[in-house]
Design a protein around this motif. Structure first.
Motif, PDB file in Angstrom:
ATOM      1  N   LYS A  50     -16.237  17.171  38.137  1.00 21.06           N
ATOM      2  CA  LYS A  50     -15.527  17.568  39.361  1.00 21.06           C
ATOM      3  C   LYS A  50     -14.872  16.339  39.986  1.00 21.06           C
ATOM      4  N   THR A  51     -13.773  16.553  40.690  1.00 24.36           N
ATOM      5  CA  THR A  51     -13.152  15.424  41.371  1.00 24.36           C
ATOM      6  C   THR A  51     -13.418  15.527  42.869  1.00 24.36           C
ATOM      7  N   TYR A  52     -13.973  14.465  43.409  1.00 24.14           N
ATOM      8  CA  TYR A  52     -14.273  14.404  44.840  1.00 24.14           C
ATOM      9  C   TYR A  52     -13.272  13.485  45.520  1.00 24.14           C
ATOM     10  N   GLY A  53     -13.145  13.649  46.843  1.00 21.83           N
ATOM     11  CA  GLY A  53     -12.210  12.821  47.607  1.00 21.83           C
ATOM     12  C   GLY A  53     -12.597  11.353  47.592  1.00 21.83           C
ATOM     13  N   SER A  54     -13.870  11.090  47.462  1.00 26.13           N
ATOM     14  CA  SER A  54     -14.347   9.707  47.486  1.00 26.13           C
ATOM     15  C   SER A  54     -15.706   9.632  46.798  1.00 26.13           C
ATOM     16  N   GLU A  55     -16.134   8.403  46.526  1.00 20.51           N
ATOM     17  CA  GLU A  55     -17.464   8.204  45.944  1.00 20.51           C
ATOM     18  C   GLU A  55     -18.525   8.758  46.903  1.00 20.51           C
ATOM     19  N   ILE A 161     -27.897  11.792  35.181  1.00 24.43           N
ATOM     20  CA  ILE A 161     -28.302  10.964  36.336  1.00 24.43           C
ATOM     21  C   ILE A 161     -27.902   9.513  36.076  1.00 24.43           C
ATOM     22  N   CYS A 162     -28.182   9.045  34.843  1.00 22.59           N
ATOM     23  CA  CYS A 162     -27.865   7.652  34.492  1.00 22.59           C
ATOM     24  C   CYS A 162     -26.358   7.407  34.557  1.00 22.59           C
ATOM     25  N   GLU A 163     -25.602   8.370  34.061  1.00 23.33           N
ATOM     26  CA  GLU A 163     -24.134   8.211  34.066  1.00 23.33           C
ATOM     27  C   GLU A 163     -23.597   8.179  35.490  1.00 23.33           C
ATOM     28  N   PHE A 164     -24.148   9.058  36.319  1.00 25.24           N
ATOM     29  CA  PHE A 164     -23.687   9.090  37.714  1.00 25.24           C
ATOM     30  C   PHE A 164     -24.037   7.769  38.410  1.00 25.24           C
ATOM     31  N   ALA A 165     -25.271   7.301  38.200  1.00 26.29           N
ATOM     32  CA  ALA A 165     -25.698   6.029  38.810  1.00 26.29           C
ATOM     33  C   ALA A 165     -24.774   4.897  38.356  1.00 26.29           C
ATOM     34  N   ALA A 166     -24.459   4.876  37.066  1.00 29.25           N
ATOM     35  CA  ALA A 166     -23.610   3.805  36.527  1.00 29.25           C
ATOM     36  C   ALA A 166     -22.202   3.852  37.119  1.00 29.25           C
ATOM     37  N   SER A 167     -21.760   5.042  37.491  1.00 29.87           N
ATOM     38  CA  SER A 167     -20.388   5.175  37.996  1.00 29.87           C
ATOM     39  C   SER A 167     -20.262   4.747  39.464  1.00 29.87           C
TER      40      SER A 167
END
Ligand SMILES: [Fe+2]
Length: 211
Positions: A50-55, A161-167
């Motif tokens: 999904k694309t969010y407006g910001s981190e 979870i790991c991928e999200f944390a890394a991003s």
């Protein structure tokens, strides 16, 4: 999440004293800077397809969902511990229940710090899982099998979870908490997989011997 919505969230957090004026101002600067300062690309911040407006928006959305899920997990494992008849896993299940519950508390706290709202609640699936684990008529061995089927391989289960944390580039507090969270989840899942294999093995052997 629209920028207008994020602004309102921030304002609410400032008014209720959740964030300081200094935090409010710096967050406002980020908002005004838009995706250039807060995103992982010119088109916003992408996470979980999904694309969010910001981190920050992605973090708030994730924290809210994971908080609700972990709270449900805490209740489910606590319910299981109460009806668990297998001595060797009872205390471990209590520990898993505590882990899930504390994850929910920490993520709820972080969500508040970011000016987010607790919107997500227990899902139908979550409620069913809770009722299933709390059902005294279902043997522990079956619950272990169900868990392993539901969650899949521990290493694969924690990958998102790991991928999200890394991003995450800006919110280092959430990033590091997620790294620890992934380790906890990995440990829980591995232990349940091992318990499942150990406790279901004699049954399988007996079944094949009688054939
Ligand atoms: Fe969990």
């Amino acid at each position: 999440m629209s920028r207008d919505f994020e602004f309102k969230q921030l304002l609410r957090a400032l008014r209720s004293g959740i964030i300081s004026e200094a935090t409010f101002e710096s967050e406002m600067k980020c908002l005004e800077g838009g995706t250039m300062t807060n995103g992982n690309g010119a088109g916003g911040f992408t996470a979980f397809g999904k694309t969010y407006g910001s981190e920050r928006a992605a973090v708030i959305s994730f924290l809210d969902k994971v908080r609700a899920g972990e709270a449900n997990g805490g209740e489910a494992f606590a319910a299981w511990a109460q009806v668990c008849t297998t001595d060797c896993i009872r205390s471990g299940i209590r520990m898993v229940a505590e882990r899930e519950a504390y994850h929910a508390r920490i993520f709820g706290q972080r969500l508040m710090e970011l000016g987010g709202e607790q919107r997500a609640g227990a899902t139908d699936e979550g409620r069913k899982f809770c009722a299933y684990l709390g059902n005294a008529a279902i043997p522990d061995t079956e619950k272990l099998l169900k868990f392993t089927q539901l969650v899949g391989k521990p290493e694969d289960a924690i990958k998102p979870i790991c991928e999200f944390a890394a991003s995450l580039k800006e919110d280092v507090s959430t990033k590091e908490a997620l790294r620890l969270f992934a380790e906890d989840e990995l440990s829980t899942a591995k232990w349940l997989w091992e318990s499942c294999a150990a406790l279901n093995a004699p049954k399988k052997e007996a079944a094949s011997a009688s054939m």
